[in-house]
Structure formats: structure tokens, C-alpha cells
Design an enzyme around this catalytic site. Structure first.
Site, short mmCIF file in Angstrom:
data_model
loop_
_atom_site.label_atom_id
_atom_site.label_comp_id
_atom_site.label_asym_id
_atom_site.label_seq_id
_atom_site.Cartn_x
_atom_site.Cartn_y
_atom_site.Cartn_z
N ASP A 11 1.56 -15.04 5.31
CA ASP A 11 1.58 -14.43 6.65
C ASP A 11 0.12 -14.25 7.03
OD1 ASP A 11 1.52 -12.64 8.76
OD2 ASP A 11 2.98 -11.25 7.89
N TYR A 229 0.95 -0.82 0.53
CA TYR A 229 1.81 -1.66 1.35
C TYR A 229 1.01 -2.61 2.22
CZ TYR A 229 5.35 -3.29 4.51
OH TYR A 229 6.19 -4.10 5.23
N LYS A 232 5.91 -7.15 3.12
CA LYS A 232 6.82 -7.51 2.01
C LYS A 232 6.47 -8.87 1.45
CE LYS A 232 9.91 -4.59 0.71
NZ LYS A 232 9.92 -4.20 -0.71
P1 13P Z 1 1.30 -0.37 11.73
O1 13P Z 1 1.79 -0.43 13.14
O2 13P Z 1 0.42 0.79 11.43
O3 13P Z 1 0.71 -1.67 11.25
O4 13P Z 1 2.56 -0.16 10.76
C1 13P Z 1 3.77 -0.70 11.02
C2 13P Z 1 3.98 -1.99 10.40
O5 13P Z 1 4.41 -2.89 11.07
C3 13P Z 1 3.65 -2.14 8.95
O6 13P Z 1 3.13 -3.38 8.67
P1 13P Z 2 5.97 -8.67 7.04
O1 13P Z 2 5.98 -8.37 5.56
O2 13P Z 2 6.89 -9.78 7.39
O3 13P Z 2 4.57 -8.88 7.53
O4 13P Z 2 6.56 -7.42 7.77
C1 13P Z 2 5.92 -6.21 7.68
C2 13P Z 2 6.60 -5.09 8.37
O5 13P Z 2 6.15 -3.98 8.20
C3 13P Z 2 7.76 -5.31 9.22
O6 13P Z 2 8.21 -4.14 9.84
MG MG Z 3 3.50 -9.61 8.97
MG MG Z 4 6.81 -11.75 6.82
#
Ligand code: 13P
Ligand code: 13P
Ligand code: MG
Ligand code: MG
Length: 388
Positions: A11, A229, A232
């Protein structure tokens, strides 16, 4: 002929948020792979996405873990991050590229890797799978069904070439251990492990009688690499089909039940894994744009693309979930998504604390003041007045 099939996935930024990979990033990657093909480094390639993840599918003769192949993929992701993701300010630009300098192998650096060196059979159908908003263990249940469940794979009963069963290689990603267990003999032991998909992951499967490699799944765990984090570990995989292996339709049958997986919003929720259609396949550019992640950043989705391999060349892709037969599965997944969403931030929709360890929830919990129970019981109203 020995051919290596390599899928390296990352990603490098979403548009918008974590919904979708940008088509320009896929085009950029395909152009770079076309150059590598001209130079003779790879035989063939295809670039596709699922949600915000981009997979580089490459065939070559250099074997697994080859520094040139891994370096090629790493550089493509790095350059696509600089030239496209950062310029367009895509969300989370370079998200999965956790390390600065490449040291010969992308394993442990952020991208997901699934590779298989095979002796190409007279006809070699393969199915590549990719899922977004979930983790590698999400494939435990469908892989078990494909290779060990006669209610899914009729060939286990009918085909003498499959009748002896398969060897499951299961990795404990926390302790770095490998278990090798035969199916059908040890299916209860297999279940004892793979019922914890966040820890025990079916990585490879071999045909028992001749150790023919049948499938491989990426197992890199981003949060274990990063210690926090960072999205994923959206997994990818390769499954060989037919002629003594599960038929293409038996592989797909394993996805006809949208089971619950971990991931979804902020990598912190369980939800159904929905088999999804591609948005567009553009053969002249050798790119295929995957499904978008929408409701609550999902629901988690899996794609399946079919190819026929011939002397290392990829004939395809065929979008295998693009069939009304899967509309019903998608409908059930939508019902399940709707049902579990109503639980909001309560478990088991929200993941258990161990799975939340690397998210931002510990920061929120650490900011909360508390009073030891005995102390509080001695003078409740004092504490109640002081509280807010
Ligand atoms: P942020 O908006 O702070 O990035 O967190 C939400 C999310 O999408 C986690 O990757
Ligand atoms: P990804 O792991 O696909 O970037 O998604 C992160 C996330 O926080 C989705 O809500
Ligand atoms: Mg992403
Ligand atoms: Mg992803």
C-alpha cells in the site's frame, strides 16, 4: 521448465483515505515492469489492486527471494511513492514501506510477499488472490476448505491423485515456529492452530504424495515489524489448480461463505470477507483495478484472478468473482456487515485487547485516571465530586 511466480504487494497511498489505489500508481508500476521484461529480468507481469493495495505479479527464472526481483519491486514502490503518491498527496503515502534502505530482500520491510518456484505442468492454471482490510490468517478457513474439506472439494473424494491429501505448513508469526501437519490425518491438530488466525497462518500447502507446491500465502505482519499500527497486513496468495489439485471452481467454492475476519475499519474490527469483482481490467496496460473499500472502510474484500501460465507467460486475468453466482454471497456479506456494525465499538465487533495492542486505543486508555477499588469504596462521594 522451472518458473518462479512472485507477488510483491504494498500500500503506497490511498485515494481517498484507504479506499482505493490510484490508477496512475498502477500504470507507473506496469511501465517499470515492462522495462524489466524488455531487459530480460522477468518473463511476464501483471499489476492489479484490491482496495488500496497494489500487487506486482511477476514470472521469472531466478527463484524465490531473489535480490534482483525483490529490488525491482522495492524500487518500483519507492519511486511510485515519490513520483505519484507524494505528489498527489495520496493518503498514507508510502504506508507499507517501513524501512529506508533495501538490503536484498523485501521480507520484513513492509511489503507482502508470496512466491512459488514450480515446474510448469503441461497446463498450469493458477489463481491469485488478494484481500484488503484484513490479515493473512483470513485465508486459513478457505484454504482449509479447499485442501481438506470434501464438502468443498469433491476431488478429495473422487480424484485418486488428490485422495492421499495435502501437507499444511503453518507458521506461528509470534514465535517464529513452523508446524507441518498432514490432512486428512491431522485435521483436528490443524484446526487447533488455525482457529487463531492472528497468530497461526497457513503459509504453504503441498500435495502429500510428491510434495508438489500447491499454494502460498504472504505472512509478513506489519504491526510486528513496525511495533505500532501502520495498516493491516492485507494478504496475497497463489494457488495452483486442476489435475490432482483443487479445480478452479473448488478454489472459488471456498469463498462462497463470507466468514468473519479481523481488520476492517482502523484494522480493529471483525467483519465478513466479501468476494468482490474488479472495477476495470485494462489489458493493453496490463493493469487491473480492484474493488473499492467503502462502508466503514470495507467490508473486507477478497479478489481472485485466474491465469493460464505458458512458458512463464501469463494468459489472463479472468476476474473469477465476476459471476452472478457470487451476488448472493455478497448479499449475505452485506447482511452480516449490517448486523455486526450495529454493535459499534463493542466486542466482538471491535477486536479483543490483544489485537488492539498496536492500534491507537492504548493511548486513549493510558490517559484515563483510575482509583484502586478499596480506596474508592471507603469514600465514594469524595471521588465522585472530584471526577469529571
Ligand atoms: P488517521 O485518520 O489518523 O490516519 O487514522 C485513521 C486510519 O485510517 C488509520 O489508518
Ligand atoms: P489499510 O491497511 O488497507 O491501509 O487500511 C487501514 C485502515 O485503517 C482502514 O480503516
Ligand atoms: Mg492504506
Ligand atoms: Mg490495504
Amino acid at each position: 521448465m522451472k518458473v518462479t511466480i512472485s507477488i510483491i504487494k504494498a500500500d503506497i497511498g490511498g485515494c481517498p483515505g484507504h479506499a482505493w489505489a490510484h490508477p496512475k500508481a498502477l500504470e507507473f508500476a506496469a511501465e517499470r515492469l515492462a522495462e524489466a521484461q524488455k531487459k530480460g529480468l522477468i518473463i511476464d507481469y501483471y499489476v492489479y489492486s484490491c482496495g488500496d493495495d497494489i500487487s506486482l505479479l511477476m514470472t521469472h527464472t531466478k527463484g524465490e527471494n531473489n535480490p534482483e526481483i525483490h529490488g525491482l519491486a522495492w524500487n518500483i514502490f519507492k519511486e511510485a511513492t515519490e513520483n505519484i503518491a507524494k505528489k498527489l498527496k495520496l493518503y498514507g503515502a508510502g504506508q507499507d514501506l517501513l524501512k529506508e534502505t533495501f538490503s536484498g530482500n523485501v521480507r520484513g520491510m513492509g511489503p507482502q510477499v508470496a512466491e512459488m518456484e514450480i515446474e510448469e505442468r503441461p497446463s498450469e492454471p493458477i489463481v491469485v488472490i488478494a484481500a484488503d482490510k484484513t490479515e493473512p490468517g483470513a485465508f486459513n478457513l478457505p484454504l482449509f476448505k479447499m485442501f481438506a474439506d470434501p464438502f468443498t472439494t469433491a476431488g478429495l473424494v473422487i480424484d485418486p491423485e488428490m485422495h492421499a491429501g495435502f501437507k499444511f505448513e503453518i507458521i506461528d508469526v509470534y514465535e517464529g515456529r513452523v508446524y507441518i501437519l498432514d490432512a486428512p490425518e491431522r485435521i483436528y491438530d490443524i484446526m487447533a492452530l488455525i482457529g487463531t488466525p492472528g497468530r497461526y497462518i497457513i503459509r504453504r500447502i503441498y500435495r502429500k504424495e510428491d510434495l508438489l507446491p500447491a499454494s502460498v500465502i504472504s505472512v509478513e505482519r506489519l504491526n510486528l515489524i513496525a511495533g505500532k499500527y501502520v495498516g493491516k497486513d492485507d494478504p496475497v496468495g497463489i494457488i495452483r489448480a486442476q489435475h490432482g489439485l483443487p479445480a478452479v471452481g473448488e478454489i472459488l467454492e471456498a469463498f462462497a461463505y463470507p466468514h468473519m475476519v479481523s481488520g476492517w475499519m482502523r484494522g480493529s474490527h471483525s467483519g465478513p470477507l466479501m468476494p468482490a469483482k474488479m472495477t476495470a481490467i485494462i489489458p493493453e496496460k496490463k493493469i487491473a483495478l480492484g474493488p473499492k473499500m467503502t462502508r466503514f472502510d470495507g467490508p473486507p474484500k477478497v479478489i481472485a484472478l485466474g491465469f493460464q501460465l505458458h512458458d512463464g507467460y501469463l494468459e489472463g486475468p479472468v476476474d473469477l468473482f465476476d459471476d452472478p453466482a457470487f451476488d448472493y454471497v455478497r448479499l449475505i456479506a452485506s447482511f452480516v456487515a449490517d448486523y455486526i456494525r450495529k454493535m459499534g465499538p463493542i466486542m466482538p465487533h471491535r477486536l479483543p485487547p490483544e489485537e488492539m495492542e498496536y492500534t491507537t486505543l492504548p493511548k486513549v486508555l493510558a490517559s484515563l485516571k483510575y482509583i484502586p477499588v478499596e480506596e474508592y469504596e471507603k469514600d465514594r462521594y469524595k471521588y465522585l465530586k472530584e471526577s469529571s
